[in-house]
Scaffold this motif. Structure first.
Motif, PDB file in Angstrom:
ATOM      1  N   ILE A   1      -8.467   5.983  -3.118  1.00  0.00           N
ATOM      2  CA  ILE A   1      -7.467   6.293  -2.090  1.00  0.00           C
ATOM      3  C   ILE A   1      -6.060   5.937  -2.562  1.00  0.00           C
ATOM      4  O   ILE A   1      -5.138   6.755  -2.486  1.00  0.00           O
ATOM      5  CB  ILE A   1      -7.800   5.543  -0.785  1.00  0.00           C
ATOM      6  N   LEU A   2      -5.876   4.730  -3.074  1.00  0.00           N
ATOM      7  CA  LEU A   2      -4.535   4.289  -3.469  1.00  0.00           C
ATOM      8  C   LEU A   2      -4.043   4.961  -4.745  1.00  0.00           C
ATOM      9  O   LEU A   2      -2.838   4.965  -5.020  1.00  0.00           O
ATOM     10  CB  LEU A   2      -4.512   2.763  -3.620  1.00  0.00           C
TER      11      LEU A   2
ATOM     12  N   PRO B   1      -7.650 -10.805  -3.144  1.00  0.00           N
ATOM     13  CA  PRO B   1      -6.878  -9.570  -3.369  1.00  0.00           C
ATOM     14  C   PRO B   1      -7.698  -8.314  -3.109  1.00  0.00           C
ATOM     15  O   PRO B   1      -7.167  -7.304  -2.641  1.00  0.00           O
ATOM     16  CB  PRO B   1      -6.479  -9.678  -4.847  1.00  0.00           C
ATOM     17  N   GLU B   2      -9.007  -8.394  -3.404  1.00  0.00           N
ATOM     18  CA  GLU B   2      -9.845  -7.209  -3.210  1.00  0.00           C
ATOM     19  C   GLU B   2      -9.926  -6.817  -1.740  1.00  0.00           C
ATOM     20  O   GLU B   2     -10.062  -5.630  -1.394  1.00  0.00           O
ATOM     21  CB  GLU B   2     -11.251  -7.449  -3.775  1.00  0.00           C
TER      22      GLU B   2
ATOM     23  N   MET C   1       1.772 -10.484  -7.383  1.00  0.00           N
ATOM     24  CA  MET C   1       1.031 -10.000  -8.548  1.00  0.00           C
ATOM     25  C   MET C   1       1.182  -8.492  -8.743  1.00  0.00           C
ATOM     26  O   MET C   1       1.315  -7.742  -7.763  1.00  0.00           O
ATOM     27  CB  MET C   1      -0.455 -10.340  -8.412  1.00  0.00           C
ATOM     28  N   PRO C   2       1.181  -8.026 -10.008  1.00  0.00           N
ATOM     29  CA  PRO C   2       1.137  -6.582 -10.265  1.00  0.00           C
ATOM     30  C   PRO C   2      -0.188  -6.028  -9.739  1.00  0.00           C
ATOM     31  O   PRO C   2      -1.213  -6.706  -9.762  1.00  0.00           O
ATOM     32  CB  PRO C   2       1.209  -6.485 -11.788  1.00  0.00           C
ATOM     33  N   MET C   3      -0.161  -4.785  -9.279  1.00  0.00           N
ATOM     34  CA  MET C   3      -1.343  -4.214  -8.640  1.00  0.00           C
ATOM     35  C   MET C   3      -1.929  -3.020  -9.390  1.00  0.00           C
ATOM     36  O   MET C   3      -2.795  -2.312  -8.866  1.00  0.00           O
ATOM     37  CB  MET C   3      -0.980  -3.813  -7.198  1.00  0.00           C
ATOM     38  N   ASN C   4      -1.481  -2.796 -10.631  1.00  0.00           N
ATOM     39  CA  ASN C   4      -1.915  -1.606 -11.377  1.00  0.00           C
ATOM     40  C   ASN C   4      -3.426  -1.465 -11.444  1.00  0.00           C
ATOM     41  O   ASN C   4      -3.980  -0.390 -11.133  1.00  0.00           O
ATOM     42  CB  ASN C   4      -1.341  -1.635 -12.796  1.00  0.00           C
TER      43      ASN C   4
ATOM     44  N   LEU D   1      -5.799  -2.912  -9.664  1.00  0.00           N
ATOM     45  CA  LEU D   1      -6.410  -2.763  -8.343  1.00  0.00           C
ATOM     46  C   LEU D   1      -6.221  -1.358  -7.807  1.00  0.00           C
ATOM     47  O   LEU D   1      -7.127  -0.772  -7.206  1.00  0.00           O
ATOM     48  CB  LEU D   1      -5.794  -3.780  -7.369  1.00  0.00           C
ATOM     49  N   ILE D   2      -5.047  -0.786  -8.043  1.00  0.00           N
ATOM     50  CA  ILE D   2      -4.773   0.577  -7.588  1.00  0.00           C
ATOM     51  C   ILE D   2      -5.612   1.587  -8.353  1.00  0.00           C
ATOM     52  O   ILE D   2      -6.169   2.523  -7.775  1.00  0.00           O
ATOM     53  CB  ILE D   2      -3.272   0.888  -7.736  1.00  0.00           C
TER      54      ILE D   2
END
Length: 440
Positions: A108-109, A313-314, A97-100, A102-103
């Motif tokens: 931090i990320l 995912p979290e 999955m794309p992580m945009n 979530l980031i």
């Protein structure tokens, strides 16, 4: 299919820490403990810092095959270690999955001092970020005996002629080969002299292989000259990385082509063997091409990806936030306190086990440009890394590269051994590549 995957994992598993009702399930390759006992302690450190129950599987055997089979089967993981060269396949199969989003939600990320935009660009496609870097990846370069250069009164070589002169002088004075390689790995710093990049290069939508072009021929002839005069290690075609290292550390070759991180490791090994040694390894840049540009190779990024069927995912993000924070940096480099190191009066001290593990538990160099390893950098590493950051780029290596590589090696070795000319070799390469539909 699922039973097959479970059987494969059971058969190839080196060690793991698995909790049946875990908050996050991770598959890893390089990050973790060096032994089963240490791996368990490694996971306990993660659990203490994240407050999660962590399952961290570290399979042995063919890791890439385990990953591919696991994703194809529907076996659920929240986070999987991989490399950027697998991204195209994963994306095509809609396996990750794309992580945009979530980031973006993670302080931090989304901190570009911890993970640079350049690092994210490597693992982004069409604006979508498909992973988080595991560590900073370096690049390959000529690693030379700097002490020999100094004793010979020579400057750092910057042209093919200057490299030849250094190799010749080292052979005459020290009885050593000028250079040892592991096949074509990595002659890129010298191919740079003719403006040729390894791997595939797309031109007007067509696949080309620069190492098989007429431009590359003079470099193959240059290596043939080295071989004829005894300046090229005659076993270059069959060498392993350890073969090169043994020659370099035993004063039998003046140059090897290897990773920037090994500049420090070589210096550290020789100093530990003899504190009074004059040995000094140094990383150098490639040869500037006709346009003045230097082409060098950067390693594929090691990355963490979240499978499309991830349960939580979290929680994968929670682990990644830990991994890219100060406690995670310590764990990925030094290892576990009490096993790999102790803190005595505020000072970090490696145990004998820690010394054996070489400050590497999956991330010997972190992506943060601000964090300072308590033990500092090994001699020569920072300078070598700066060269990589300035000149190195990733190679384009599609799925068909394994077939292409064999064809290149077949004829390149013949040319480098002087059995055919460089021009004859590249002509034969193109003929076979076209016949196998590996170029357009």
């Amino acid at each position: 299919m699922k039973k097959t995957v479970l059987a494969l994992l059971t058969a190839t598993m080196a060690f793991s820490s698995v909790t049946m009702a875990s908050d996050v399930k991770i598959m890893t390759k390089v990050s973790g403990g060096k032994t089963a006992g240490e791996h368990k302690a490694f996971v306990q450190v993660i659990e203490k810092n994240t407050g999660m129950d962590v399952s961290m599987v570290k399979p042995g055997g063919s890791y890439d095959q385990v990953v591919l089979t696991t994703l194809a089967s529907g076996e659920k993981y929240d986070l999987i270690y991989s490399t950027s060269k697998q991204l195209e396949y994963f994306i095509k199969q809609k396996a990750i999955m794309p992580m945009n989003d979530l980031i973006a939600k993670s302080p931090i990320l989304s901190d570009r001092n911890r993970i640079s935009q350049e690092e994210l660009d490597v693992i982004s496609r069409d604006g979508k970020i498909y992973g988080i870097p595991n560590k900073f990846e370096g690049g390959t370069m000529p690693v030379v005996r700097a002490d020999w250069l100094e004793e010979l009164g020579m400057k750092d070589p910057a042209t093919l002629d200057q490299w030849y002169n250094f190799f010749k002088a080292a052979k005459t004075k020290y009885g050593a080969y000028g250079i040892s390689t592991k096949g074509l790995y990595d002659i890129q710093p010298f191919m740079s002299a003719v403006g040729v990049k390894a791997g595939y290069v797309m031109i007007d939508g067509k696949r080309t292989v620069p190492y098989a072009t007429d431009a590359a021929a003079p470099v193959y002839d240059w290596f043939a000259k080295l071989y004829k005069e005894g300046l090229l290690d005659p076993n270059f075609a069959s060498n392993s990385s350890s073969d090169m290292t043994k020659l370099f550390l035993s004063d039998q070759t003046a140059t090897v082509t290897y990773w920037d991180a090994f500049v420090g490791l070589y210096n550290n090994i020789r100093t530990n063997q003899d504190p009074k040694t004059t040995f000094r390894a140094k990383g150098l840049a490639g040869v500037p091409g006709p346009d003045g540009k230097i082409m060098m190779r950067r390693g594929d990024s090691s990355i963490w990806v979240i499978p499309a069927n991830a349960r939580k995912p979290e929680n994968a993000i929670k682990f990644l936030e830990f991994w890219h924070s100060e406690p995670g940096y310590l764990l990925g480099t030094l290892g576990i306190e009490g096993i790999d190191y102790n803190v005595v009066d505020g000072k970090y001290v490696l145990t004998e086990t820690g010394k054996e593990h070489g400050l590497d538990h999956g991330a010997p160099r972190v992506t943060s440009r601000n964090w300072v390893n308590p033990f500092g950098s090994l001699p020569g590493v920072d300078e070598a890394e700066a060269i990589v950051l300035k000149h190195a780029s990733l190679e384009v290596l599609p799925a068909e590269w394994s077939k292409t590589k064999k064809i290149l090696q077949k004829y390149a070795y013949r040319a480098m051994l002087g059995k055919v000319t460089g021009a004859e070799a590249v002509k034969a390469m193109r003929k076979d590549l076209a016949k196998s539909k590996l170029i357009d």
